[in-house]
Each structure stands twice: as structure tokens, then as C-alpha cells.
Design a protein around this motif. Structure first.
Motif, short mmCIF file in Angstrom:
data_model
loop_
_atom_site.label_atom_id
_atom_site.label_comp_id
_atom_site.label_asym_id
_atom_site.label_seq_id
_atom_site.Cartn_x
_atom_site.Cartn_y
_atom_site.Cartn_z
N SER A 324 0.83 -1.20 0.00
CA SER A 324 0.00 0.00 0.00
C SER A 324 0.87 1.26 0.00
O SER A 324 0.38 2.36 -0.30
CB SER A 324 -0.92 0.01 1.22
N ASP A 325 2.15 1.11 0.30
CA ASP A 325 3.09 2.24 0.33
C ASP A 325 3.61 2.51 -1.09
O ASP A 325 4.30 1.67 -1.69
CB ASP A 325 4.25 1.92 1.26
N VAL A 326 3.30 3.68 -1.62
CA VAL A 326 3.70 4.00 -2.99
C VAL A 326 5.21 4.04 -3.14
O VAL A 326 5.74 3.71 -4.22
CB VAL A 326 3.06 5.34 -3.44
N GLU A 327 5.95 4.41 -2.11
CA GLU A 327 7.40 4.45 -2.23
C GLU A 327 7.99 3.06 -2.37
O GLU A 327 8.93 2.85 -3.13
CB GLU A 327 8.01 5.18 -1.01
N LEU A 328 7.42 2.09 -1.67
CA LEU A 328 7.87 0.71 -1.84
C LEU A 328 7.55 0.23 -3.25
O LEU A 328 8.36 -0.44 -3.89
CB LEU A 328 7.22 -0.20 -0.79
N ARG A 329 6.36 0.58 -3.74
CA ARG A 329 5.98 0.18 -5.10
C ARG A 329 6.95 0.79 -6.13
O ARG A 329 7.36 0.13 -7.08
CB ARG A 329 4.54 0.59 -5.41
N LYS A 330 7.28 2.05 -5.95
CA LYS A 330 8.23 2.69 -6.88
C LYS A 330 9.58 1.99 -6.85
O LYS A 330 10.21 1.79 -7.90
CB LYS A 330 8.40 4.17 -6.50
N ALA A 331 10.03 1.60 -5.66
CA ALA A 331 11.32 0.91 -5.56
C ALA A 331 11.26 -0.46 -6.23
O ALA A 331 12.20 -0.88 -6.93
CB ALA A 331 11.71 0.76 -4.09
N VAL A 332 10.15 -1.16 -6.04
CA VAL A 332 9.97 -2.47 -6.68
C VAL A 332 10.03 -2.32 -8.19
O VAL A 332 10.75 -3.07 -8.89
CB VAL A 332 8.63 -3.10 -6.23
N PHE A 333 9.31 -1.36 -8.74
CA PHE A 333 9.30 -1.17 -10.19
C PHE A 333 10.66 -0.69 -10.70
O PHE A 333 11.07 -1.02 -11.82
CB PHE A 333 8.21 -0.18 -10.59
N THR A 334 11.37 0.08 -9.90
CA THR A 334 12.69 0.56 -10.31
C THR A 334 13.70 -0.59 -10.36
O THR A 334 14.58 -0.63 -11.23
CB THR A 334 13.18 1.66 -9.36
N ALA A 335 13.56 -1.54 -9.46
CA ALA A 335 14.47 -2.69 -9.43
C ALA A 335 14.22 -3.67 -10.56
O ALA A 335 15.13 -4.41 -10.97
CB ALA A 335 14.36 -3.40 -8.08
N ILE A 336 13.01 -3.69 -11.06
CA ILE A 336 12.68 -4.63 -12.15
C ILE A 336 13.27 -4.12 -13.46
O ILE A 336 13.09 -2.96 -13.84
CB ILE A 336 11.15 -4.78 -12.28
N ASN A 337 13.95 -5.00 -14.16
CA ASN A 337 14.61 -4.66 -15.42
C ASN A 337 13.78 -5.19 -16.58
O ASN A 337 13.84 -6.37 -16.92
CB ASN A 337 16.02 -5.25 -15.44
N ARG A 338 13.02 -4.30 -17.18
CA ARG A 338 12.12 -4.72 -18.27
C ARG A 338 12.90 -5.22 -19.48
O ARG A 338 12.50 -6.18 -20.15
CB ARG A 338 11.22 -3.56 -18.69
#
Length: 566
Positions: A324-338
Motif C-alpha cells: 500500500s506504500d507508494v514508495e515501496l511500489r516505486k522501488a519495486v518497479f525501479t528494481a525490475i529490469n524490463r
């Protein structure tokens, strides 16, 4: 008088080494010499109807190909064609000037258009389909859970006069994609018979009883048809069998005696079955380099590969206490290498893949805007992800991400069990481990149920698109959409989504759709990966069979025109 649609003539090769396409070769129970084709659907359909969130998959749509009548569709070359077998004339835009009254349009069905029991198709069929496609708040249906309600929710009044249904929208609303209300790309994939409700004892104008009819349509194998074929046998676990609809009124009559559609999730079996003549083609929803490579080496097969209308993406369940924390979500998406995910899956067989930087528009669209390149999302930038986490108060203790002395996660990472998605989730698991986020991979063979029950923390799946876009934001992200599986709710995005679906022009709709995309990116709710390449293969003896990457029906879009070369 409009001419009815002519048969699409495609070249077919002559002699084929594949086993003859008859009942004896296809595993069916027909007589020797009958024309029979076995066409694979590569996952289980979750319902017998396509309106619901569970039924809204390409597998359901393709299973119902040739059964649900529709008013038109996009062709493989991206041109639009009205279905003049079903329509008496092209749909009419009665009024689009708000100064002269409500936005209004009408559809008139062909005089000879009938259901498989001989009952005439009427405007009432369109009215009832619209009612079942609307949200419960509209008051038509208590328990209908339509996966896309934007168009139906705009309707204020419907007038039925025999074969004609005229729709007036609510004051101040417009529908830039009104012609698609009952076409092949609509939420229903066409329209449904109204008269069967009365035969079953239900009053369609009673919201509770219409809900019962809706449930019946989704739970009961259709013995009815409004297309060239009808389902005569099958279930949702194994296969369906189709035979010609004896009441079909179209110009082109079915040339095949039987079409068998087995549900086969084991892509490793496709090539051996194809070589043995047990199946005669497929248009799988997921890419497979191994299958493509083997089919390419066969002399008597047609194969095509191209960027499809299914785009892979990663969604987050924001009702998870951590996510539910948007900052955690941003970090998760930043770590993912598309790019690593796309390259691993597609580089060898389709090096022209392109990362998707807009959730709604492809890069070839006049409305395309790049919403991701200026962010770190999807970059696989571990250091940037760690900075986001540190600023938000998270800490790494060894290889574990912590917040206030408690481990963050672990999270359930889910997808369907295909080679592509297996590769993807394994890469995602490794990428997230770099920032201390632990995930447990769990596969499913029932995507619709898993999504509908929100049975995941992080999930990868695909949305099937079409050239229509105005209602996409509403379906994907509106807080009241049954297809907003992750539970995301944002008033600003709701407003953009509603404005897109009710815009007076496509330009205005696109402006609001792009605003919704930008807002979703800022909330790190959905990370698009790539428009997945789609492949199609078929025996060279099949005639009038080609892939249609504009449609969820894919190659089955013109199933009534399929044939076998003599």
C-alpha cells in the motif's frame, strides 16, 4: 441496399504432408470424408460468457467465435468492416450535437437475422446486452459484474422498434467509439439473445431476475447461436466441438462439418501434435521461441510472428499491507529490469521487440506519449531503488529489507505457467532480491479466478487490446471497475478515466487517457513490459485462415469462412 460482406480469399498451398484434415485425422467422431479442423486454445476458459471479469479473456472469446453475433470488427489490415450479414444497414449516428439534444445512435439488424432456434434477432437483444454490460449502480442488473461498463453506463434511454434499437445518452455525455457498442471488440464480444431469458422464466426488466439470466449465460454451455457455428458438445475443462448452425443466414455458409477446440496449456505438445495431424493450427496468447523455431522448419505450415495486441505487465495488489506504500511500489518497479525480461524472452526469435512506455497507446499511434522513459521504473536500477527505500525509512539488514525492525514481505509473485512468464517471474524474483525483497513464485492455470479473487501480491499477466481505447482507463484503473484487480483507488484517475470514455472526440478522449496513464505511473500501480509478439501457425491446407492481431478473436475472427483445400 448494402452488399453483404464477401468471403476473404486467401492463398492456400496445394499438397500437404500433414495428415488429411478430416474427422478421422482430428480425433473427432465424424464420418469419413467430413471436413473437420482441430484448433487449439492454449488455456482454460473460465466461463461460457464474455461479459464478466472472469469471462473476459481471449480464451473465452475464441471459444465463442462463430457463435456470438456482432456488428463489425477490425480486419487484419486495421481497416474496420461492418458485419452486413447481421446488420440491415450501417449504424446511424442520429445526433452528436449537444445543442440539439442528447447524443444518439441506432443499430438496425438484418431482416433475415435469426438465432439458431429460428427466433428473429431484434433490438431487444441489443437492449438486454447493454443492460447486462452496465454497472449495478445503473439499476438494470443487481448482480452483473461487467468487466467494462463505460459505454453502457452512459445510456439514458433505449427505444426498441422491431429490428432497431436507438440509444440516447445521458445529458452532456458523448461516446466517441459508439459504433463499437456491439461489435467483436466490445465487452460482450457481440450481443446475446434476450428471448431465452423469458423461456427460462426470467423478466429482464427485473434487476434480480436479469442477474439470474446473466449468471445462467456465464455458467451454462450455450445451445444457442447467432453465428455460422454452434457448440454441440464440450465443457470448460477439456474442449468444445462446433458444427454448422442450420439457421445461419449469412451470405457465406460454413464449409467445415466440425471444428474441435481443445484447451491445451502444454505448449511443448503443440509441435508433435501438429506434425501428427492431431491439431491443425493455433494462435497462442503467449510467445514461444521453441515452437516458432520448429514450425519454421516445416515445409507444409503457415507461420506468422508480429507485435500483438496483448501487452504484458506487472501489477501490484495495493491492499497488501506493505505494498500500500507508494514508495515501496516505486522501488519495486525501479528494481525490475524490463529490458532484461524482454531480451531473455524475445531477442532470439523477435529482435524487433519494443518496450512499452504507454499503457494504452502503442508507439505507432498518433496519440502516443512516452510516460516511462523519464522515470526509473523498469530500468533495473538497483541503486536508485535503494535510494527510494532509504528516503522512505526502509533499511537493508544483510539481504533482507526491513521497516521498523520487521521484514518487508515476503510477497507472492504469480502468473500463468507458460515458458515466457516462468522466465519473467524468475528474473523478477532475482531482481527484487537485489533490494532485499523476498518473493515466492506461485503459478496458476486459472488466471481469471486468481485475479478476480485478488489472490496475489505481485502478478504478471497480459491485457488484450484493440484499436479502441476510450474506455480502457476505466476498465483498467477506475476504482469501481471489476477489472481493477489490485484494488487501486484514486479520485483523479477516476475523473480522467470517466472523461476519456465520455469525450466528444477521440482527441479529447486521448488527452484524458494519457493523463490517466501519467497518474498511474506516478502511483507505481502497473508496470508495462512489452507488447508481446504473437505467433500463429496453421496447416497449409487450411483456406481463409490468417491471424488478426487487431482482435482478441485472432485467427478465429472469420471462422465462418474457414475451409480446407481439396
Amino acid at each position: 441496399m448494402h452488399k453483404r460482406r464477401k468471403t476473404l480469399a486467401l492463398a492456400a498451398a496445394g499438397t500437404s504432408a500433414l495428415m488429411a484434415l478430416t474427422a478421422c485425422s482430428g480425433g473427432g467422431g465424424g464420418e469419413e470424408g467430413e471436413k473437420e479442423v482441430t484448433w487449439v486454445i492454449n488455456s482454460l476458459p473460465a466461463a461460457w460468457g464474455a461479459i464478466s471479469s472472469a469471462g473476459g479473456s481471449v480464451y473465452v472469446i475464441q471459444m465463442l467465435s462463430g457463435v456470438i453475433p456482432h456488428t463489425g470488427q477490425y480486419q487484419p489490415d486495421a481497416t474496420y468492416e461492418y458485419n452486413m450479414d447481421v446488420l440491415a444497414e450501417e449504424p446511424t449516428l442520429v445526433n452528436d450535437n449537444p445543442d440539439e439534444g442528447p447524443f444518439e445512435y441506432s443499430f438496425t439488424l438484418a431482416e433475415d437475422a435469426v438465432w439458431s432456434d429460428g427466433t428473429p434477432m431484434t433490438g431487444e437483444d441489443l437492449r438486454v446486452t447493454m443492460m447486462m454490460s452496465a454497472s449495478p449502480d445503473e439499476g438494470y442488473c443487481t448482480t452483473c459484474d461487467s468487466r467494462g461498463t463505460t459505454q453502457a453506463d452512459m445510456v439514458d434511454e433505449v427505444e426498441v422498434d422491431g429490428k432497431t434499437a436507438t440509444f440516447k445518452l445521458k445529458e452532456g455525455l458523448a461516446d466517441p467509439e459508439w459504433r463499437g457498442m456491439f461489435d467483436a471488440h466490445s465487452v460482450a464480444g457481440g450481443f446475446y439473445p434476450a428471448h431465452l431469458a423469458e423461456e427460462q422464466g426470467w423478466d429482464v426488466d427485473d434487476p434480480d431476475q436479469l442477474g439470474e439470466y446473466y449468471t445462467w449465460l456465464h455458467e451454462t454451455r450455450p445451445e444457442w447461436s447467432g453465428g455460422p457455428y454452434q457448440i454441440v458438445d464440450g465443457d470448460l475443462e477439456n474442449q468444445v466441438v462446433k458444427e454448422p448452425n442450420p439457421e445461419w443466414f449469412g451470405e457465406t455458409q460454413p464449409a467445415l462439418d466440425r471444428i474441435i477446440m481443445p484447451f491445451n496449456t502444454e505448449e511443448s505438445t503443440f509441435v508433435p501434435a501438429f506434425q501428427n495431424g492431431e491439431i491443425h493450427g493455433a494462435n497462442p496468447a503467449q510467445y514461444s521461441e521453441d515452437v516458432i523455431t520448429q514450425i519454421r522448419e516445416m515445409d507444409d505450415a503457415t507461420l506468422s510472428v508480429g507485435e500483438g495486441n496483448i501487452w504484458e505487465h506487472i501489477d501490484i495488489n495495493v491492499e497488501n499491507e506493505w505494498l500500500s506504500d507508494v514508495e515501496l511500489r516505486k522501488a519495486v518497479f525501479t528494481a525490475i529490469n524490463r529490458d532484461e525480461i524482454a531480451s531473455r524472452n524475445f531477442e532470439a526469435g523477435y529482435p524487433d521487440y519494443e518496450l512499452k512506455n504507454n499503457h494504452i497507446f502503442g508507439s505507432d499511434s498518433e496519440y502516443y506519449e512516452d510516460h516511462l522513459s523519464d522515470t526509473t521504473q523498469g530500468d533495473g536500477d538497483v541503486e536508485a531503488a535503494k535510494e527510494i527505500l532509504e528516503e522512505a525509512g526502509y533499511e537493508l539488514e544483510g539481504d533482507t529489507l526491513m521497516l521498523d525492525g520487521e521484514q518487508v514481505g515476503p510477497f507472492r509473485l504469480r502468473s500463468t505457467d507458460t515458458v515466457i512468464r516462468n522466465n519473467s517471474v524468475q528474473l523478477i524474483q532475482a531482481q527484487l532480491a537485489e533490494i532485499g525483497v523476498e518473493t515466492t513464485i506461485e503459478m496458476t492455470d486459472d488466471l481469471g479466478t486468481m485475479l478476480g479473487e485478488q489472490d496475489y501480491d505481485i502478478v504478471q499477466f497480459g491485457w488484450s487490446g484493440s484499436p479502441y481505447f476510450a474506455s480502457n482507463a476505466e476498465q483498467f484503473w477506475h476504482s469501481e471497475s471489476t477489472s481493477n484487480f489490485g484494488g487501486f483507488s484514486d479520485e483523479e484517475i477516476d475523473e480522467y478515466a470517466e472523461a476519456s470514455g465520455t469525450a466528444s472526440s477521440l482527441d479529447e478522449a486521448a488527452e484524458n487517457a494519457n493523463a490517466a496513464v501519467e497518474a498511474v505511473v506516478q502511483q507505481a500501480y502497473v508496470l508495462p513490459i512489452v507488447a508481446e509478439p504473437n505467433y500463429f501457425f496453421a496447416s497449409d491446407r487450411l483456406v481463409n485462415v490468417e491471424d488478426n492481431l487487431q482482435s482478441s478473436y485472432r485467427a478465429t475472427y472469420n471462422i465462418g469462412e474457414w475451409d480446407i483445400a481439396e
